[in-house]
Write an enzyme that holds these catalytic residues in place. Structure first.
Site, PDB file in Angstrom:
ATOM      1  N   ASP A   1       0.828  -1.212   0.000  1.00 44.90           N
ATOM      2  CA  ASP A   1       0.000   0.000   0.000  1.00 44.90           C
ATOM      3  C   ASP A   1       0.863   1.263   0.000  1.00 44.90           C
ATOM      4  OD1 ASP A   1      -2.387   1.415   0.023  1.00 44.90           O
ATOM      5  OD2 ASP A   1      -2.550   1.396   2.207  1.00 44.90           O
TER       6      ASP A   1
ATOM      7  N   ASN B   1     -11.166  -2.655  -4.545  1.00 41.22           N
ATOM      8  CA  ASN B   1     -10.508  -1.707  -5.454  1.00 41.22           C
ATOM      9  C   ASN B   1     -11.295  -1.476  -6.747  1.00 41.22           C
ATOM     10  OD1 ASN B   1      -7.152  -2.750  -4.460  1.00 41.22           O
ATOM     11  ND2 ASN B   1      -8.334  -0.990  -3.762  1.00 41.22           N
TER      12      ASN B   1
HETATM   13  C1  IPE Z   1      -5.292  -2.703   0.127  1.00 38.18           C
HETATM   14  O1  IPE Z   1      -5.007  -1.357  -0.076  1.00 38.18           O
HETATM   15  C2  IPE Z   1      -5.317  -3.427  -1.174  1.00 38.18           C
HETATM   16  C3  IPE Z   1      -4.045  -3.548  -1.884  1.00 38.18           C
HETATM   17  C4  IPE Z   1      -2.874  -3.158  -1.448  1.00 38.18           C
HETATM   18  C5  IPE Z   1      -4.126  -4.200  -3.155  1.00 38.18           C
HETATM   19  P1  IPE Z   1      -6.150  -0.253  -0.167  1.00 38.18           P
HETATM   20  O2  IPE Z   1      -5.476   1.034  -0.387  1.00 38.18           O
HETATM   21  O3  IPE Z   1      -7.171  -0.638  -1.168  1.00 38.18           O
HETATM   22  O4  IPE Z   1      -6.790  -0.349   1.288  1.00 38.18           O
HETATM   23  P2  IPE Z   1      -7.795   0.638   2.028  1.00 38.18           P
HETATM   24  O5  IPE Z   1      -8.956   0.848   1.108  1.00 38.18           O
HETATM   25  O6  IPE Z   1      -7.072   1.902   2.291  1.00 38.18           O
HETATM   26  O7  IPE Z   1      -8.157  -0.071   3.285  1.00 38.18           O
HETATM   27  C1  IPE Z   2      -1.770   0.232  -3.305  1.00 38.91           C
HETATM   28  O1  IPE Z   2      -1.513   1.599  -3.321  1.00 38.91           O
HETATM   29  C2  IPE Z   2      -2.026  -0.299  -4.688  1.00 38.91           C
HETATM   30  C3  IPE Z   2      -3.418  -0.724  -4.921  1.00 38.91           C
HETATM   31  C4  IPE Z   2      -4.362  -0.739  -4.023  1.00 38.91           C
HETATM   32  C5  IPE Z   2      -3.747  -1.161  -6.266  1.00 38.91           C
HETATM   33  P1  IPE Z   2      -2.696   2.653  -3.269  1.00 38.91           P
HETATM   34  O2  IPE Z   2      -3.105   2.990  -4.663  1.00 38.91           O
HETATM   35  O3  IPE Z   2      -3.795   2.201  -2.376  1.00 38.91           O
HETATM   36  O4  IPE Z   2      -1.937   3.876  -2.615  1.00 38.91           O
HETATM   37  P2  IPE Z   2      -2.533   4.947  -1.587  1.00 38.91           P
HETATM   38  O5  IPE Z   2      -3.085   4.183  -0.430  1.00 38.91           O
HETATM   39  O6  IPE Z   2      -3.588   5.712  -2.314  1.00 38.91           O
HETATM   40  O7  IPE Z   2      -1.348   5.774  -1.222  1.00 38.91           O
HETATM   41 MG    MG Z   3      -4.142   2.456  -0.378  1.00 37.27          MG
END
Ligand code: IPE
Ligand code: IPE
Ligand code: MG
Length: 248
Positions: A20, A68
């Site tokens: 993340d 997502n």
């Molecule tokens: C969790 O990250 C999913 C992945 C890393 C693929 P998110 O960014 O989607 O999680 P939340 O929504 O902040 O909990």
């Molecule tokens: C994790 O990074 C990747 C996916 C969930 C696909 P994020 O896209 O959630 O990154 P932040 O949380 O917005 O920084």
């Molecule tokens: Mg995230």
């Protein structure tokens, strides 16, 4: 070639990572979110290689969650194109490193093209004996448990299983990570202290490691730090500390 460190009690056999922080990394660098995802891929490549070099038997990476799908359409489609591109480029490299690839998640929600690529990568690497790499795409821990429940229900419907014979082992045969070693260590980058519907069943006794580092900046040295954290834990599995230290 350096001789990889072999598994010992202090080295986890199975590590899972919630990768993340790509979006925040991009923002901090004045870049669009997709640039963050690309930077995330570079970090992923280095971590997969480092995990394999350290003798970790299984690595599960959370790439795209059930939730997502709720992101803006443009981000979802750029992530899907990125998956395709990365598969195209990386599967041969992983195959050369003897890595076995498995995809876990609701494949039927993915494009036919991506589904074909996933299946090809799995069959190409099916007989490899090095690290097992599970990529979680369109994956949710609740989805996984419901799928496993469906499987036991079908067996009951066919008269192959009675409700009384549903054990944890039988149930777990329907989960995505069946056949992999138990999950030892779960890492989450990006600062949140939550699970976000990842491996709900498998994390029952995993050690949890949270770091504020954003995924694109998580490097092999930081993986080593997580491994040191793991090595320092006493895994009691319900027993007392004395019982555990007497048994070693
Ligand atoms: C969790 O990250 C999913 C992945 C890393 C693929 P998110 O960014 O989607 O999680 P939340 O929504 O902040 O909990
Ligand atoms: C994790 O990074 C990747 C996916 C969930 C696909 P994020 O896209 O959630 O990154 P932040 O949380 O917005 O920084
Ligand atoms: Mg995230």
């Amino acid at each position: 070639m350096t001789e990889p460190t072999r598994h010992t009690d202090t080295c986890p056999r199975h590590v899972a990572i919630i990768m993340d922080g790509n979006g925040r990394w991009a923002k901090a660098h004045g870049k669009p979110r997709h640039a963050g995802h690309r930077a995330g891929v570079r970090a992923t490549r280095a971590i997969v290689e480092a995990a394999s070099d350290r003798g970790i038997a299984a690595l599960t990476l959370f790439a795209f969650s059930s939730e997502n799908w709720s992101r803006p359409e443009a981000e979802v489609s750029s992530l899907m194109s990125l998956f395709l591109e990365v598969l195209q480029r990386e599967v041969d490299v992983l195959h050369e490193k003897d890595t076995r690839i498995r995809f876990v998640g609701a494949r039927d929600q993915l494009s036919a093209r991506l589904q074909r690529k996933l299946a090809d990568a799995e069959s190409q690497t099916a007989h490899n004996t090095g690290m097992e790499l599970a990529l979680a795409v369109a994956f949710g821990g609740r989805w996984d448990i419901v799928e496993a429940a469906r499987r036991v229900c079908r067996k009951v419907e066919r008269g192959e299983l009675s409700a009384a014979a549903i054990t944890e082992e039988e149930f777990a045969q329907g989960l995505s990570l069946r056949g992999m070693p138990p999950l030892d260590l779960l890492i989450r980058t990006g600062g949140e202290r939550r699970i976000s519907n990842f491996l709900l069943w498998d994390m029952a006794y995993a050690e949890l490691y949270f770091t504020d580092t954003l995924w694109p900046e998580f490097d092999p040295a930081q993986l080593d730090e997580a491994l040191r954290f793991y090595a320092g834990r006493q895994r009691r599995f319900g027993r007392t500390g004395e019982q555990v230290s007497e048994s070693v």
